[in-house]
Write a protein that holds these residues in place. Sequence first.
Motif, PDB file in Angstrom:
ATOM      1  N   ASP A  48       0.834  -1.200   0.000  1.00  0.00           N
ATOM      2  CA  ASP A  48       0.000   0.000   0.000  1.00  0.00           C
ATOM      3  C   ASP A  48       0.863   1.241   0.000  1.00  0.00           C
ATOM      4  N   THR A  49       0.239   2.332  -0.447  1.00  0.00           N
ATOM      5  CA  THR A  49       0.842   3.668  -0.425  1.00  0.00           C
ATOM      6  C   THR A  49      -0.109   4.594   0.334  1.00  0.00           C
ATOM      7  N   LEU A  50       0.425   5.316   1.290  1.00  0.00           N
ATOM      8  CA  LEU A  50      -0.367   6.261   2.090  1.00  0.00           C
ATOM      9  C   LEU A  50       0.119   7.673   1.783  1.00  0.00           C
ATOM     10  N   VAL A  51      -0.810   8.515   1.347  1.00  0.00           N
ATOM     11  CA  VAL A  51      -0.505   9.915   1.034  1.00  0.00           C
ATOM     12  C   VAL A  51      -1.066  10.787   2.156  1.00  0.00           C
ATOM     13  N   VAL A  52      -0.214  11.640   2.727  1.00  0.00           N
ATOM     14  CA  VAL A  52      -0.620  12.501   3.843  1.00  0.00           C
ATOM     15  C   VAL A  52      -0.257  13.940   3.488  1.00  0.00           C
ATOM     16  N   PRO A  53      -1.220  14.763   3.017  1.00  0.00           N
ATOM     17  CA  PRO A  53      -0.939  16.194   2.812  1.00  0.00           C
ATOM     18  C   PRO A  53      -0.921  16.925   4.159  1.00  0.00           C
ATOM     19  N   GLU A  54       0.021  17.843   4.281  1.00  0.00           N
ATOM     20  CA  GLU A  54       0.152  18.669   5.491  1.00  0.00           C
ATOM     21  C   GLU A  54       0.087  17.806   6.750  1.00  0.00           C
ATOM     22  N   PRO A  55       1.024  16.937   6.957  1.00  0.00           N
ATOM     23  CA  PRO A  55       0.974  16.036   8.117  1.00  0.00           C
ATOM     24  C   PRO A  55       1.082  16.750   9.461  1.00  0.00           C
ATOM     25  N   ASP A  56       1.494  18.008   9.475  1.00  0.00           N
ATOM     26  CA  ASP A  56       1.575  18.723  10.750  1.00  0.00           C
ATOM     27  C   ASP A  56       0.206  19.003  11.343  1.00  0.00           C
ATOM     28  N   LEU A  57      -0.858  18.784  10.561  1.00  0.00           N
ATOM     29  CA  LEU A  57      -2.199  18.921  11.121  1.00  0.00           C
ATOM     30  C   LEU A  57      -2.567  17.736  12.010  1.00  0.00           C
ATOM     31  N   LEU A  58      -1.791  16.682  11.970  1.00  0.00           N
ATOM     32  CA  LEU A  58      -2.029  15.528  12.844  1.00  0.00           C
ATOM     33  C   LEU A  58      -1.479  15.809  14.229  1.00  0.00           C
ATOM     34  N   GLY A  59      -2.115  15.212  15.228  1.00  0.00           N
ATOM     35  CA  GLY A  59      -1.657  15.374  16.595  1.00  0.00           C
ATOM     36  C   GLY A  59      -0.440  14.508  16.889  1.00  0.00           C
ATOM     37  N   PRO A  60       0.210  14.700  18.039  1.00  0.00           N
ATOM     38  CA  PRO A  60       1.394  13.892  18.387  1.00  0.00           C
ATOM     39  C   PRO A  60       1.097  12.397  18.442  1.00  0.00           C
ATOM     40  N   ASP A  61      -0.064  12.009  19.004  1.00  0.00           N
ATOM     41  CA  ASP A  61      -0.395  10.585  19.060  1.00  0.00           C
ATOM     42  C   ASP A  61      -0.588  10.013  17.662  1.00  0.00           C
ATOM     43  N   GLN A  62      -1.218  10.775  16.772  1.00  0.00           N
ATOM     44  CA  GLN A  62      -1.419  10.298  15.407  1.00  0.00           C
ATOM     45  C   GLN A  62      -0.088  10.166  14.662  1.00  0.00           C
ATOM     46  N   LEU A  63       0.829  11.084  14.906  1.00  0.00           N
ATOM     47  CA  LEU A  63       2.136  10.979  14.267  1.00  0.00           C
ATOM     48  C   LEU A  63       2.888   9.732  14.754  1.00  0.00           C
ATOM     49  N   ARG A  64       2.781   9.429  16.051  1.00  0.00           N
ATOM     50  CA  ARG A  64       3.443   8.227  16.565  1.00  0.00           C
ATOM     51  C   ARG A  64       2.807   6.969  15.980  1.00  0.00           C
ATOM     52  N   THR A  65       1.496   6.979  15.853  1.00  0.00           N
ATOM     53  CA  THR A  65       0.827   5.829  15.234  1.00  0.00           C
ATOM     54  C   THR A  65       1.237   5.675  13.780  1.00  0.00           C
ATOM     55  N   LEU A  66       1.343   6.780  13.069  1.00  0.00           N
ATOM     56  CA  LEU A  66       1.740   6.735  11.670  1.00  0.00           C
ATOM     57  C   LEU A  66       3.180   6.238  11.525  1.00  0.00           C
ATOM     58  N   ALA A  67       4.062   6.648  12.431  1.00  0.00           N
ATOM     59  CA  ALA A  67       5.451   6.210  12.364  1.00  0.00           C
ATOM     60  C   ALA A  67       5.587   4.718  12.653  1.00  0.00           C
ATOM     61  N   ALA A  68       4.736   4.190  13.527  1.00  0.00           N
ATOM     62  CA  ALA A  68       4.822   2.767  13.886  1.00  0.00           C
ATOM     63  C   ALA A  68       4.140   1.870  12.851  1.00  0.00           C
ATOM     64  N   ALA A  69       3.303   2.414  11.976  1.00  0.00           N
ATOM     65  CA  ALA A  69       2.558   1.575  11.034  1.00  0.00           C
ATOM     66  C   ALA A  69       3.448   0.971   9.965  1.00  0.00           C
TER      67      ALA A  69
END
Length: 414
Positions: A108-129
Amino acid sequence: MTTTAPGPAAPPVPPAPAPATPPKAAPSSLAPTGRSLWRRSRWFLLTAALVVLAAIVLAAFNQERRYPPLDPRSYDPSGSHAVIALLQREGLKVDITTTLPGRAGAHDTLVVPEPDLLGPDQLRTLAAAKHTRLVLISPGPAALSALVPGVRPSDEDGGPPYARVRSTEAQCSLTEAVRAGSAHLGGLLYTTGSRGEGCYQRGHGYPLVAVPTGKDTQVIVLGSGDFLRNELVQKDGNASLALGLLGSQSDLTWLLPDYSAPLPAGVGHKQFTDYIPAGWRWAAYQLAVAVLLAAFWRGRRLGPVVSENLPVVVRAAETTEGRARLYRRAKARGRAADALRRAAAHRLAPALGVPPVAGAPDPTALCAAIADRLPEQPAGDVRALLYGPPPTDDAALLRLADDLDALERQVRKP
């Protein structure tokens, strides 16, 4: 009493000016009232109300949906639906979602525009995925620090002017970039150490950086996603680069950020002036200077007082005729007859040597002097002519003017 042939009619003589009276104070009734103000301004208020009503109606019927830039659902020039259509035509499964996927897919490919709109918990989840390919568009310091620590944006150094979006050659070994060739990219990124490969180099920065995060996983960092927009996807190698970066896997997930959420600390909102091109700003400055110069050129300059000639000179005969017409329209025969008699008396008195009394000749002395000069004119007839009753119709007024003119000619005859 002998009669004389009627002579030419003498024009009515304006009455003597009345004694000056002190000016009266302006009555308070001349001040504008609420009723008069309403009558003057009601059409302007009605026009304004119609304009507001028309705007409300147009806004109510024009409820077309507006999308943010790079939204895959948008057909606007700033949207990216054309890229999604190309990917679907190639057989890719495209999923547009507003929630972060719970786990990564096998291919799969995940596209995330403006990822700074995500919260810290969401960024950690995205990094671990650990998605097979993660594409970050216009990330800020917070997202880069959490997802790709070896990459930092050029905004930290003030953003050089050559970071603007423009066509640039690939100049790297990344397969997708080499196949696409030149593309419209912008927004510089810097890599620290040997982490990642940069493409489309400008100075010491890169608009595109590919960072491997595992054996089969990779993060693509884009300083700007303008080459994905509908209006630019057909230019240069933009479409090829978009298909290469987003279509390398069988499944594509496009995460729609929550634009209504507050930005994290350190990420600033764009102001209205940020959306104005530099050319328009300079044009506005030039227009302001031109307006000031025109105002200075056309401005009123104080100088010495100069005399100006009157635009129109009116003859006395025209003034007399105009006043006579006003008398006739108002049927003021008595006022006209009084003016004719008073003017005749003022002209006869100096010729007969009758001194004025209180600004006017004495009637008795004037009539006696005329009777002495003209024995055939009795004093009673002269008094009736100069001080008699007002005429009853226009014909009588004309006879009076003729008789006064004949009397003056007889008195002045040597």
